[in-house]
Write a protein that holds these residues in place. Structure first.
Motif, PDB file in Angstrom:
ATOM      1  N   TYR A  44      18.091 -11.511 -20.647  1.00  0.00           N
ATOM      2  CA  TYR A  44      18.741 -11.537 -19.332  1.00  0.00           C
ATOM      3  C   TYR A  44      19.002 -10.110 -18.840  1.00  0.00           C
ATOM      4  CZ  TYR A  44      19.538 -16.508 -18.538  1.00  0.00           C
ATOM      5  OH  TYR A  44      19.364 -17.840 -18.255  1.00  0.00           O
ATOM      6  N   GLU A  45      19.407  -9.235 -19.748  1.00  0.00           N
ATOM      7  CA  GLU A  45      19.652  -7.840 -19.372  1.00  0.00           C
ATOM      8  C   GLU A  45      18.339  -7.146 -19.010  1.00  0.00           C
ATOM      9  OE1 GLU A  45      21.767  -4.533 -18.444  1.00  0.00           O
ATOM     10  OE2 GLU A  45      22.594  -6.501 -19.007  1.00  0.00           O
ATOM     11  N   LEU A  46      17.310  -7.399 -19.773  1.00  0.00           N
ATOM     12  CA  LEU A  46      16.007  -6.786 -19.541  1.00  0.00           C
ATOM     13  C   LEU A  46      15.423  -7.181 -18.185  1.00  0.00           C
ATOM     14  CD1 LEU A  46      13.762  -5.100 -21.110  1.00  0.00           C
ATOM     15  CD2 LEU A  46      12.738  -7.320 -21.636  1.00  0.00           C
ATOM     16  N   CYS A  47      15.602  -8.452 -17.821  1.00  0.00           N
ATOM     17  CA  CYS A  47      14.988  -8.972 -16.594  1.00  0.00           C
ATOM     18  C   CYS A  47      15.589  -8.377 -15.319  1.00  0.00           C
ATOM     19  CB  CYS A  47      15.102 -10.499 -16.552  1.00  0.00           C
ATOM     20  SG  CYS A  47      13.966 -11.320 -17.703  1.00  0.00           S
ATOM     21  N   LYS A  48      16.714  -7.709 -15.446  1.00  0.00           N
ATOM     22  CA  LYS A  48      17.322  -7.077 -14.273  1.00  0.00           C
ATOM     23  C   LYS A  48      16.427  -5.982 -13.695  1.00  0.00           C
ATOM     24  CE  LYS A  48      22.114  -7.921 -15.721  1.00  0.00           C
ATOM     25  NZ  LYS A  48      23.396  -7.291 -16.162  1.00  0.00           N
ATOM     26  N   SER A  49      15.542  -5.428 -14.520  1.00  0.00           N
ATOM     27  CA  SER A  49      14.670  -4.343 -14.061  1.00  0.00           C
ATOM     28  C   SER A  49      13.299  -4.835 -13.598  1.00  0.00           C
ATOM     29  CB  SER A  49      14.474  -3.317 -15.198  1.00  0.00           C
ATOM     30  OG  SER A  49      13.817  -3.921 -16.304  1.00  0.00           O
ATOM     31  N   GLY A 104       1.938  -6.778 -20.623  1.00  0.00           N
ATOM     32  CA  GLY A 104       0.670  -6.564 -19.951  1.00  0.00           C
ATOM     33  C   GLY A 104       0.828  -6.091 -18.518  1.00  0.00           C
ATOM     34  N   ARG A 105       1.906  -6.548 -17.869  1.00  0.00           N
ATOM     35  CA  ARG A 105       2.169  -6.134 -16.489  1.00  0.00           C
ATOM     36  C   ARG A 105       2.945  -4.811 -16.433  1.00  0.00           C
ATOM     37  NH1 ARG A 105      -1.360  -7.241 -15.344  1.00  0.00           N
ATOM     38  NH2 ARG A 105      -0.847  -6.320 -13.336  1.00  0.00           N
ATOM     39  N   LYS A 106       3.274  -4.263 -17.625  1.00  0.00           N
ATOM     40  CA  LYS A 106       4.037  -3.002 -17.740  1.00  0.00           C
ATOM     41  C   LYS A 106       5.450  -3.117 -17.161  1.00  0.00           C
ATOM     42  CE  LYS A 106       0.084   0.151 -17.929  1.00  0.00           C
ATOM     43  NZ  LYS A 106      -0.926  -0.894 -18.130  1.00  0.00           N
ATOM     44  N   TYR A 107       6.014  -4.330 -17.223  1.00  0.00           N
ATOM     45  CA  TYR A 107       7.407  -4.523 -16.824  1.00  0.00           C
ATOM     46  C   TYR A 107       8.341  -4.116 -17.966  1.00  0.00           C
ATOM     47  CZ  TYR A 107       5.353  -7.464 -13.148  1.00  0.00           C
ATOM     48  OH  TYR A 107       4.611  -7.951 -12.087  1.00  0.00           O
ATOM     49  N   ILE A 108       7.798  -4.125 -19.203  1.00  0.00           N
ATOM     50  CA  ILE A 108       8.573  -3.694 -20.364  1.00  0.00           C
ATOM     51  C   ILE A 108       7.718  -2.736 -21.188  1.00  0.00           C
ATOM     52  CG2 ILE A 108       9.936  -5.816 -20.471  1.00  0.00           C
ATOM     53  CD1 ILE A 108       8.185  -6.779 -22.757  1.00  0.00           C
ATOM     54  N   PRO A 155      10.394  -6.558 -11.196  1.00  0.00           N
ATOM     55  CA  PRO A 155      10.175  -6.554  -9.740  1.00  0.00           C
ATOM     56  C   PRO A 155      10.763  -7.803  -9.090  1.00  0.00           C
ATOM     57  CG  PRO A 155       8.150  -6.016 -10.907  1.00  0.00           C
ATOM     58  CD  PRO A 155       9.119  -6.471 -11.944  1.00  0.00           C
ATOM     59  N   SER A 156      11.275  -7.664  -7.897  1.00  0.00           N
ATOM     60  CA  SER A 156      11.919  -8.792  -7.210  1.00  0.00           C
ATOM     61  C   SER A 156      10.953  -9.942  -6.963  1.00  0.00           C
ATOM     62  CB  SER A 156      12.519  -8.317  -5.884  1.00  0.00           C
ATOM     63  OG  SER A 156      11.507  -7.767  -5.057  1.00  0.00           O
ATOM     64  N   PHE A 157       9.652  -9.635  -6.773  1.00  0.00           N
ATOM     65  CA  PHE A 157       8.703 -10.716  -6.486  1.00  0.00           C
ATOM     66  C   PHE A 157       8.412 -11.583  -7.719  1.00  0.00           C
ATOM     67  CE2 PHE A 157       6.053  -6.950  -7.409  1.00  0.00           C
ATOM     68  CZ  PHE A 157       5.271  -7.432  -8.450  1.00  0.00           C
ATOM     69  N   GLU A 158       8.878 -11.154  -8.911  1.00  0.00           N
ATOM     70  CA  GLU A 158       8.707 -11.967 -10.110  1.00  0.00           C
ATOM     71  C   GLU A 158       9.943 -12.810 -10.415  1.00  0.00           C
ATOM     72  OE1 GLU A 158       6.069 -12.519 -11.494  1.00  0.00           O
ATOM     73  OE2 GLU A 158       4.784 -10.762 -11.727  1.00  0.00           O
ATOM     74  N   LYS A 159      10.962 -12.725  -9.551  1.00  0.00           N
ATOM     75  CA  LYS A 159      12.219 -13.439  -9.813  1.00  0.00           C
ATOM     76  C   LYS A 159      12.003 -14.938  -9.971  1.00  0.00           C
ATOM     77  CE  LYS A 159      16.587 -14.435 -10.132  1.00  0.00           C
ATOM     78  NZ  LYS A 159      16.359 -15.833 -10.475  1.00  0.00           N
TER      79      LYS A 159
END
Length: 361
Positions: A134-139, A197-201, A141-145
């Motif tokens: 949950y903490e990680l997902c705060k960063s 893979g999407r470089k979100y993490i 992109p908004s379009f992946e919400k």
């Protein structure tokens, strides 16, 4: 017809109550009804779960030629005139159940002591994983919400919730709940791999959280092994060990498909086609998630999730055809994606064929 159908449906409800609504314990009952040509009467019941529907549909398809639809009462009562009383199917089922009564009673003796689940290390690790995700997902992109974020948060929450639901007296249902928790952990790992893979993490974040998810699976597996080898002696419990989904060819190709679809949907032609863009990405990532979640204990559940993956592939194919028709993607891109999808579909179809054989045996 109702005076024949209703007793069969009522007997089914009683059997379901007796085994605590566990679909895995009534599979023999469903197969018996299918062999007798009567499983179709359960389809009209308004109180069956989604998992029950899977089992009913499977045995209905397998024994479709056995089903008695016309002149039901006449067919069921058409016994030789030998002076014996008429035996209705639901009465026959009662006799079959009574043959297994000793085994059932023995199973029902295997109950667990209910403990404080918050003291269980598996629950604690699952809770830690949920909080960190949950903490990680705060960063993100908004379009992946409404897509990756919602899905990974849902699956991580499910791990903890199912462990809590498994803290009960009935061993069979504990296996059921832990199986779902294991599937959710594997799905969570899949979403983490997609996010990487999407470089979100970062790779470090992925390794840390994926290791935590694997720890939960290991703890649950060891717990179930202990139950099966000790408190569950004499019970027909599944093998608690699950394969590593990362070594499954269809999973690897599904991840490649996600990369391919994200690359395709970067084309400016999708800027005015947001519904199509998000639909294609959703179908591709859903394929990965369902393949991952299929790697759990029970065969009917594995079959269902593999089927969901194939449904996602079919949805993606339709959306690719729309994109091709609107000239947003090239024919080469379309055909390359279709070939990759076919390779995934073929592996899943083969695996589902093997699962069908194990269900029938």
């Amino acid at each position: 017809m109702n005076k024949v159908v209703e007793p069969i449906q009522q007997d089914y409800r009683k059997e379901r109550e007796r085994v605590s609504y566990s679909i895995f314990d009534i599979e023999t009952y469903l197969k018996y009804l299918a062999e007798k040509g009567l499983i179709w009467v359960l389809k009209d019941m308004d109180d069956i779960s989604g998992l029950e529907k899977v089992g009913i549909e499977y045995y209905l398809n397998k024994y479709r030629t056995n089903q008695i639809y016309d002149n039901l009462e006449e067919n069921l009562n058409n016994h030789p005139s030998n002076g014996q009383p008429i035996v209705y199917p639901h009465q026959t089922i009662r006799s079959k159940k009574s043959e297994q009564e000793d085994k059932t009673k023995k199973q029902q003796q295997h109950f667990l002591e209910v403990k404080d689940v918050k003291r269980f290390i598996g629950y604690q690790q699952a809770k830690k994983l949920e909080e960190r995700i949950y903490e990680l997902c705060k960063s993100f992109p908004s379009f992946e919400k409404k897509h990756i974020v919602d899905q990974i948060e849902r699956s991580s929450t499910s791990i903890k919730e199912r462990i809590a639901m498994g803290e009960q007296r009935y061993i069979g249902e504990k296996f059921n709940q832990y199986s779902i928790s294991i599937g959710s952990a594997k799905e969570t790992s899949a979403w983490l791999q997609i996010s990487l893979g999407r470089k979100y993490i970062t790779q470090s974040q992925y390794d840390d959280l994926d290791n935590l998810a694997n720890q939960v699976v290991s703890i649950l597996t060891k717990t179930l092994c202990h139950l099966r080898d000790n408190e569950g002696l004499g019970m027909n419990l599944p093998n608690p060990y699950t394969p590593d989904v990362k070594k499954f060819g269809a999973y690897e190709n599904a991840l490649l498909l996600v990369e391919r679809i994200y690359e395709i949907t970067r084309h400016r032609g999708f800027w005015q086609e947001k519904t199509l863009l998000y639909g294609m990405r959703s179908c591709a990532t859903s394929t990965v998630a369902n393949i991952a979640e299929a790697h759990q204990l029970y065969v009917p559940v594995k079959f269902r999730f593999f089927n969901h993956a194939i449904e996602a592939l079919s949805g993606l194919e339709g959306k690719l055809e729309t994109a091709l028709m609107k000239e947003i993607i090239s024919k080469d891109s379309f055909e390359e994606s279709i070939r990759l999808m076919e390779s995934i579909r073929n592996v899943l179809a083969k695996r589902m064929g093997n699962l069908s054989k194990s269900l029938a045996s």
